[in-house]
Design a protein around this motif. Structure first.
Motif, PDB file in Angstrom:
ATOM      1  N   LYS A 172       0.846  -1.194   0.000  1.00  0.00           N
ATOM      2  CA  LYS A 172       0.000   0.000   0.000  1.00  0.00           C
ATOM      3  C   LYS A 172       0.883   1.246   0.000  1.00  0.00           C
ATOM      4  O   LYS A 172       1.870   1.297   0.734  1.00  0.00           O
ATOM      5  CB  LYS A 172      -0.894  -0.015   1.245  1.00  0.00           C
ATOM      6  CG  LYS A 172      -1.879  -1.188   1.249  1.00  0.00           C
ATOM      7  CD  LYS A 172      -2.494  -1.463   2.622  1.00  0.00           C
ATOM      8  CE  LYS A 172      -1.551  -2.132   3.587  1.00  0.00           C
ATOM      9  NZ  LYS A 172      -1.715  -3.580   3.762  1.00  0.00           N
ATOM     10  N   GLU A 224       2.764   2.640   8.036  1.00  0.00           N
ATOM     11  CA  GLU A 224       1.619   3.549   8.101  1.00  0.00           C
ATOM     12  C   GLU A 224       1.772   4.588   9.205  1.00  0.00           C
ATOM     13  O   GLU A 224       1.356   5.733   9.045  1.00  0.00           O
ATOM     14  CB  GLU A 224       0.329   2.750   8.376  1.00  0.00           C
ATOM     15  CG  GLU A 224      -0.135   1.863   7.219  1.00  0.00           C
ATOM     16  CD  GLU A 224       0.468   0.463   7.242  1.00  0.00           C
ATOM     17  OE1 GLU A 224       1.554   0.277   7.847  1.00  0.00           O
ATOM     18  OE2 GLU A 224      -0.121  -0.448   6.654  1.00  0.00           O
ATOM     19  N   ARG A 266       0.054 -11.449  13.256  1.00  0.00           N
ATOM     20  CA  ARG A 266      -1.066 -10.894  12.504  1.00  0.00           C
ATOM     21  C   ARG A 266      -2.273 -11.789  12.664  1.00  0.00           C
ATOM     22  O   ARG A 266      -2.150 -12.974  12.925  1.00  0.00           O
ATOM     23  CB  ARG A 266      -0.687 -10.791  11.035  1.00  0.00           C
ATOM     24  CG  ARG A 266       0.510  -9.908  10.845  1.00  0.00           C
ATOM     25  CD  ARG A 266       1.084 -10.110   9.480  1.00  0.00           C
ATOM     26  NE  ARG A 266       2.438  -9.602   9.446  1.00  0.00           N
ATOM     27  CZ  ARG A 266       2.788  -8.397   9.002  1.00  0.00           C
ATOM     28  NH1 ARG A 266       1.879  -7.594   8.524  1.00  0.00           N
ATOM     29  NH2 ARG A 266       4.032  -8.014   9.031  1.00  0.00           N
TER      30      ARG A 266
HETATM   31 MG    MG Z   1       0.882  -4.104   7.351  1.00  0.00          MG
END
Ligand code: MG
Ligand code: ATP
Length: 627
Positions: free
Chosen positions: A249, A391, A494
């Motif tokens: 991303k 991020e 995760r």
């Molecule tokens: Mg990630």
């Protein structure tokens, strides 16, 4: 100063808190409003304020510390060291900025920087920042395909590259890769600027498109390029996530919020004051490189060391020689790198004079206890685990030795960083998970300054990827966590790294920790594979330490015993494969999803960020041959 007081204030009175922190940087014009959150989940910090990252990182220090070292580029690959004072850096950045302008680059234009880990790459970044151009650094180890995809996303006016990278002594010419990438790209840049280090011989330059930086700069040696004063929320750069869970991303970052968050974290987290020395071993191609090799230390008026080379070459002592020579106070590295060093004798560290050395931070992946224990014993200092993401741009979970150092709890990256309103949420009910219970780690928006503003060119993907997992509007990148009574948070991996064995939910991380506690094991990756009876069973891939020469078969049996002893029969690995290397992303993260796909005879998925294809091939063969 008490962490608790600072933290509470940052959450309960965010505008007052951040208004104060904002005074740590230079504003050409003060902000009108501290926070605008009228369009959730988007938010703007320091609205109306005008500032510039390059001015804060370079110009601002000229009067007081013009002759102090700003950047040191140490390359064991080219056997060279380049040192730049703030004054020299200022000159280099102005020249580079003038060259970019002469190539037609202006405010808001994108510049892709595809470079080895050299000072020129940092100079190019700062030059972009100076003129308000948006840089997108693409890790210099990526192949043509990765570069092409990022070029098409960013649509740059100019590409800055070098003649060659060099890894483990092997010269990798960049121009053939660049040509390949530009042919694949739908939106190639018109101009390519090549920094020639003289590694690749005569350059195959394309007439009209490519030019050597050394030729271009001749007309701009003493250029004084005015700083572009940007509104705080204009984009400063684009940087892609590691691609561990799928297509990377494009994280977009702002100017003012980022500068303020870095200024705060440099003293409170990294304990670095002006004039002190920080050494981050990350490549500038990653977020750590952006925040704590380049912008953070320079905004703080510190000295930053950039290292090009392997951690073990010419010998495993190389980083510690650098620490000794430059009087490094704070070092930043990754668990992966430390596990490489752990395979060697510790005297390479203990033989050095580390009297100025205070802190080692590790980030990017779970820090396993054996590695944490090993390195803190060797250094005689606590080692601080840092949890964050591309991020967020700066640490989410950490300890803050510059403010108020709390005791380390092994296995936990510590406490919520200032400004981060963190919660742990039960993924089914959406309620807050009680202390001690597993849930998903989320940030209560608005995101603090420094965090991403959106996905470049794709606001919808920003909302969908990060804010649409719960009924409430909450930010999450889907990591499992447990919070203890005191707020220490443990990251379990995760959410897609959970193995469900006959109804028992096991974190891959717990089993990896257990396997790694065997003294012969260097590194382990655990995945769940489909099983007719139990739903899923864990299987283990492990590499062994070089010292000791343990027998793989025997070690595998012992590993199995250790896991059963520590975690019980449900966690018993169904198979254990001892291999030479584990597949990782170029940023050093285990590609569990690809291991799992291979083990289940599926397509391994997007491998564009895979580091060493041979490692995956070995796994494929090992799976065919059996453990
Ligand atoms: Mg990630
Ligand atoms: P992608 O988002 O493209 O799948 P990625 O999540 O690996 O890739 P990064 O931004 O490089 O991209 O990594 C952030 C992630 O790394 C975190 O969400 C977390 O899963 C993991 N991580 C980072 N630091 C730690 C840490 N100290 N302990 C455990 N996990 C960590």
């Amino acid at each position: 100063m008490k962490y608790e007081d600072w933290y509470r204030r940052s959450i309960e009175e965010p505008e007052a808190f951040w208004a104060e922190q904002a005074q740590a940087i230079h504003w050409h014009r003060q902000p009108d409003r501290i926070l605008d959150y009228s369009r959730p989940p988007f938010r703007s910090w320091f609205v109306g304020g005008l500032t510039n990252l390059c001015y804060n990182a370079v110009d601002r220090h000229l009067d007081e510390r013009g002759d102090q070292l700003a950047l040191v580029g140490w390359s064991t690959e080219t056997d060279s060291v380049r040192e730049l004072t703030y004054r020299e850096l200022h000159r280099e950045v102005n020249t580079f900025a003038a060259v970019l302008q002469a190539q037609g680059v202006g405010r808001g234009d994108r510049v892709v920087i595809y470079m080895p880990h050299t000072l020129d790459a940092a100079i190019a970044m700062l030059a972009c920042a100076r003129i308000g151009a948006i840089h997108s650094v693409v890790f210099g180890g990526f192949a043509a395909h990765n570069l092409a995809v990022r070029i098409d996303d960013a649509r740059p006016r100019v590409l800055v590259t070098a003649d060659a990278g060099i890894r483990g002594g092997k010269v990798i010419p960049f121009l053939p890769l660049v040509n390949d990438a530009l042919e694949r790209a739908q939106h190639p840049p018109e101009r390519v600027v090549v920094v020639d280090r003289g590694l690749a011989g005569p350059l195959p330059l394309r007439e009209g498109r490519d030019a050597r930086y050394a030729d271009l700069r001749r007309d701009h040696e003493d250029a004084q390029v005015p700083v572009a004063w940007l509104e705080s929320n204009e984009p400063s750069y684009i940087l892609y996530t590691s691609g561990t869970t799928g297509r990377p991303k494009g994280v977009q970052r702002d100017v003012g919020g980022y500068a303020v968050a870095l200024a705060l974290s440099m003293w409170s987290v990294y304990d670095i004051r002006p004039g002190q020395v920080m050494f981050s071993t990350s490549d500038i191609g990653w977020v750590v490189g952006h925040s704590y090799n380049v912008y953070g230390p320079l905004i703080a008026g510190a000295t930053s060391i950039l290292y090009e080379g392997l951690p073990t070459s010419p010998d495993p002592g190389i980083w510690w020689r650098i620490v000794e020579k430059y009087g490094v106070r704070t070092m930043f590295s990754s668990p992966t790198a430390l596990r490489v060093l752990k395979k060697h004798d510790a005297s390479f560290i203990t033989d050095r004079d580390l009297s100025k050395f205070e802190h080692l931070f590790l980030a990017g992946e779970p820090l396993d206890e054996p590695t944490a224990r090993w390195i803190s014993d060797v250094l005689g200092k606590p080692v601080i685990d840092n949890y964050w993401q591309t991020e967020t741009g700066w640490p989410v979970l950490t300890l803050l030795p510059g403010l108020d150092m709390k005791p380390v709890r092994l296995g936990s990256p510590g406490l919520p960083n200032l400004g981060y309103h963190l919660r742990v949420i039960n993924e089914v009910t959406g309620e807050d998970a009680p202390a001690g219970e597993k849930g998903v780690l989320v940030i209560q928006p608005p995101l603090p300054p420094g965090c991403m503003t959106t996905v470049w060119g794709d606001d919808q993907r920003f909302v969908d990827s990060y804010f649409s997992h719960f009924r409430e509007l909450l930010y999450s990148s889907l990591d499992w966590a447990i919070r203890d009574q005191d707020g220490y948070t443990f990251i379990l991996g995760r959410t897609d790294d959970v193995i469900n064995v006959a109804g028992h939910r096991l974190g891959t991380r717990e089993i990896e920790e257990s396997v790694s506690s065997h003294p012969a094991v260097a590194e382990a990756a655990v995945i769940g594979v489909h099983d007719e009876v139990k739903g899923q069973v864990p299987i283990v891939f492990a590499t062994l330490k070089r010292i000791g020469g343990a027998d793989p078969g025997e070690t595998a049996e012992q590993m199995q015993k250790v896991v059963v002893e520590q975690l019980g029969g449900v966690a018993r690995p169904a198979r254990i494969y001892v291999v030479g290397a584990l597949p990782k992303t170029r940023s050093g993260k285990l590609l569990r999803r690809s291991l799992q796909a291979l083990a289940e005879h599926r397509d391994p998925g997007d491998l564009s960020t895979l580091d060493d294809p041979a490692a995956l091939e070995e796994i494929r063969r090992a799976l065919e041959d059996g453990p």
